[in-house]
Motif scaffolding. Structure first.
Motif, PDB file in Angstrom:
ATOM      1  N   ALA A  65     -20.743 -28.251  -3.728  1.00 56.92           N
ATOM      2  CA  ALA A  65     -20.836 -26.866  -3.240  1.00 56.92           C
ATOM      3  C   ALA A  65     -22.087 -26.193  -3.802  1.00 56.92           C
ATOM      4  O   ALA A  65     -22.808 -25.499  -3.071  1.00 56.92           O
ATOM      5  N   PHE A  66     -22.373 -26.414  -5.078  1.00 56.39           N
ATOM      6  CA  PHE A  66     -23.559 -25.791  -5.670  1.00 56.39           C
ATOM      7  C   PHE A  66     -24.853 -26.433  -5.198  1.00 56.39           C
ATOM      8  O   PHE A  66     -25.890 -25.768  -5.142  1.00 56.39           O
ATOM      9  N   ILE A  67     -24.820 -27.695  -4.824  1.00 63.57           N
ATOM     10  CA  ILE A  67     -25.996 -28.309  -4.205  1.00 63.57           C
ATOM     11  C   ILE A  67     -26.313 -27.573  -2.906  1.00 63.57           C
ATOM     12  O   ILE A  67     -27.474 -27.272  -2.618  1.00 63.57           O
ATOM     13  N   TRP A  68     -25.273 -27.249  -2.113  1.00 64.39           N
ATOM     14  CA  TRP A  68     -25.497 -26.512  -0.869  1.00 64.39           C
ATOM     15  C   TRP A  68     -26.006 -25.102  -1.146  1.00 64.39           C
ATOM     16  O   TRP A  68     -26.823 -24.568  -0.389  1.00 64.39           O
ATOM     17  N   VAL A  69     -25.548 -24.489  -2.234  1.00 60.78           N
ATOM     18  CA  VAL A  69     -26.073 -23.176  -2.626  1.00 60.78           C
ATOM     19  C   VAL A  69     -27.569 -23.299  -2.925  1.00 60.78           C
ATOM     20  O   VAL A  69     -28.374 -22.481  -2.465  1.00 60.78           O
ATOM     21  N   CYS A  70     -27.945 -24.326  -3.673  1.00 62.48           N
ATOM     22  CA  CYS A  70     -29.362 -24.541  -4.000  1.00 62.48           C
ATOM     23  C   CYS A  70     -30.193 -24.748  -2.747  1.00 62.48           C
ATOM     24  O   CYS A  70     -31.279 -24.166  -2.610  1.00 62.48           O
ATOM     25  N   VAL A  71     -29.702 -25.559  -1.821  1.00 60.57           N
ATOM     26  CA  VAL A  71     -30.426 -25.822  -0.575  1.00 60.57           C
ATOM     27  C   VAL A  71     -30.633 -24.519   0.201  1.00 60.57           C
ATOM     28  O   VAL A  71     -31.740 -24.224   0.667  1.00 60.57           O
ATOM     29  N   MET A  72     -29.579 -23.718   0.314  1.00 61.83           N
ATOM     30  CA  MET A  72     -29.704 -22.463   1.055  1.00 61.83           C
ATOM     31  C   MET A  72     -30.680 -21.519   0.376  1.00 61.83           C
ATOM     32  O   MET A  72     -31.495 -20.870   1.044  1.00 61.83           O
ATOM     33  N   LEU A  73     -30.642 -21.432  -0.940  1.00 60.97           N
ATOM     34  CA  LEU A  73     -31.578 -20.556  -1.656  1.00 60.97           C
ATOM     35  C   LEU A  73     -33.023 -21.033  -1.506  1.00 60.97           C
ATOM     36  O   LEU A  73     -33.947 -20.219  -1.402  1.00 60.97           O
ATOM     37  N   ILE A  74     -33.228 -22.342  -1.461  1.00 62.25           N
ATOM     38  CA  ILE A  74     -34.579 -22.880  -1.240  1.00 62.25           C
ATOM     39  C   ILE A  74     -35.085 -22.479   0.147  1.00 62.25           C
ATOM     40  O   ILE A  74     -36.234 -22.059   0.299  1.00 62.25           O
ATOM     41  N   PRO A 130     -25.704 -24.896   6.043  1.00 61.32           N
ATOM     42  CA  PRO A 130     -25.545 -25.024   4.587  1.00 61.32           C
ATOM     43  C   PRO A 130     -24.549 -24.010   4.007  1.00 61.32           C
ATOM     44  O   PRO A 130     -23.796 -24.339   3.085  1.00 61.32           O
ATOM     45  N   ILE A 131     -24.525 -22.806   4.565  1.00 61.65           N
ATOM     46  CA  ILE A 131     -23.577 -21.794   4.096  1.00 61.65           C
ATOM     47  C   ILE A 131     -22.150 -22.229   4.420  1.00 61.65           C
ATOM     48  O   ILE A 131     -21.249 -22.119   3.581  1.00 61.65           O
ATOM     49  N   ILE A 132     -21.943 -22.734   5.617  1.00 64.13           N
ATOM     50  CA  ILE A 132     -20.613 -23.222   6.003  1.00 64.13           C
ATOM     51  C   ILE A 132     -20.210 -24.398   5.117  1.00 64.13           C
ATOM     52  O   ILE A 132     -19.050 -24.522   4.723  1.00 64.13           O
ATOM     53  N   MET A 133     -21.177 -25.255   4.783  1.00 64.45           N
ATOM     54  CA  MET A 133     -20.871 -26.411   3.932  1.00 64.45           C
ATOM     55  C   MET A 133     -20.431 -25.994   2.526  1.00 64.45           C
ATOM     56  O   MET A 133     -19.630 -26.680   1.905  1.00 64.45           O
ATOM     57  N   ILE A 134     -20.942 -24.881   2.031  1.00 64.64           N
ATOM     58  CA  ILE A 134     -20.493 -24.385   0.725  1.00 64.64           C
ATOM     59  C   ILE A 134     -18.984 -24.152   0.788  1.00 64.64           C
ATOM     60  O   ILE A 134     -18.233 -24.631  -0.066  1.00 64.64           O
ATOM     61  N   PHE A 135     -18.548 -23.448   1.811  1.00 62.20           N
ATOM     62  CA  PHE A 135     -17.128 -23.142   1.968  1.00 62.20           C
ATOM     63  C   PHE A 135     -16.313 -24.403   2.239  1.00 62.20           C
ATOM     64  O   PHE A 135     -15.293 -24.653   1.583  1.00 62.20           O
ATOM     65  N   LEU A 136     -16.763 -25.210   3.209  1.00 59.21           N
ATOM     66  CA  LEU A 136     -16.001 -26.411   3.578  1.00 59.21           C
ATOM     67  C   LEU A 136     -15.862 -27.387   2.420  1.00 59.21           C
ATOM     68  O   LEU A 136     -14.824 -28.032   2.269  1.00 59.21           O
ATOM     69  N   THR A 137     -16.896 -27.498   1.609  1.00 57.64           N
ATOM     70  CA  THR A 137     -16.842 -28.408   0.462  1.00 57.64           C
ATOM     71  C   THR A 137     -15.733 -28.004  -0.508  1.00 57.64           C
ATOM     72  O   THR A 137     -15.144 -28.854  -1.173  1.00 57.64           O
ATOM     73  N   LEU A 138     -15.429 -26.742  -0.567  1.00 54.28           N
ATOM     74  CA  LEU A 138     -14.390 -26.264  -1.485  1.00 54.28           C
ATOM     75  C   LEU A 138     -12.986 -26.321  -0.898  1.00 54.28           C
ATOM     76  O   LEU A 138     -12.008 -26.284  -1.646  1.00 54.28           O
ATOM     77  N   VAL A 139     -12.852 -26.431   0.439  1.00 53.02           N
ATOM     78  CA  VAL A 139     -11.518 -26.358   1.037  1.00 53.02           C
ATOM     79  C   VAL A 139     -11.071 -27.605   1.812  1.00 53.02           C
ATOM     80  O   VAL A 139      -9.874 -27.790   2.015  1.00 53.02           O
ATOM     81  N   LEU A 140     -11.995 -28.435   2.254  1.00 48.34           N
ATOM     82  CA  LEU A 140     -11.603 -29.606   3.047  1.00 48.34           C
ATOM     83  C   LEU A 140     -10.904 -30.654   2.188  1.00 48.34           C
ATOM     84  O   LEU A 140     -11.196 -30.788   0.997  1.00 48.34           O
TER      85      LEU A 140
END
Length: 126
Positions: free
Chosen positions: A11-20, A61-71
């Motif tokens: 999830a935090f990798i996706w946060v990093c990607v989105m911030l980049i 990437p934003i959706i992946m942050i959420f999905l990574t935590l709930v799927l």
């Protein structure tokens, strides 16, 4: 030693990607490389449909942050592998179209995070 859950790392990798990606957009605006309503591709004016498509693409990437935590585990693992692989290839193919060094640098860093996501998702076992 504290073990960090792979799910949280992804999830935090996706946060990093989105911030980049956001950092690249901000730098493009402040450097003057961005023109209102135009894209890098030969600086052509784009219609609303293209902008909606870009918005949907950049939302992944934003959706992946959420999905990574709930799927559930298996779906989560494959979603991260597929989406990270997609973004890795997408950015690799798009890299030559960016004339600015800062854009290329940031895309390379985002691709490193995509490789890390693939590594973590591939080696993720419960």
């Amino acid at each position: 030693m504290l073990e960090i859950n792979t799910q949280i790392i992804l999830a935090f990798i996706w946060v990093c990607v989105m911030l980049i990606y956001l950092l690249g957009d901000v730098l493009r605006i402040f450097s003057g490389d961005a023109e209102k309503g135009k894209m890098l591709l030969e600086m052509r004016k784009m219609g609303q449909g293209v902008w909606v498509g870009i918005a949907m693409l950049m939302l992944t990437p934003i959706i992946m942050i959420f999905l990574t935590l709930v799927l559930p585990y298996e779906v989560n693992r494959w979603a991260n592998l597929i989406m990270s692989g997609f973004w890795l290839l997408f950015n690799l193919l798009g890299l030559p179209s960016y004339p600015s060094m800062y854009d290329r640098f940031l895309l390379l860093i985002s691709m490193i995070f995509n490789v890390l996501a693939i590594y973590y998702a591939w080696n993720w076992v419960i």
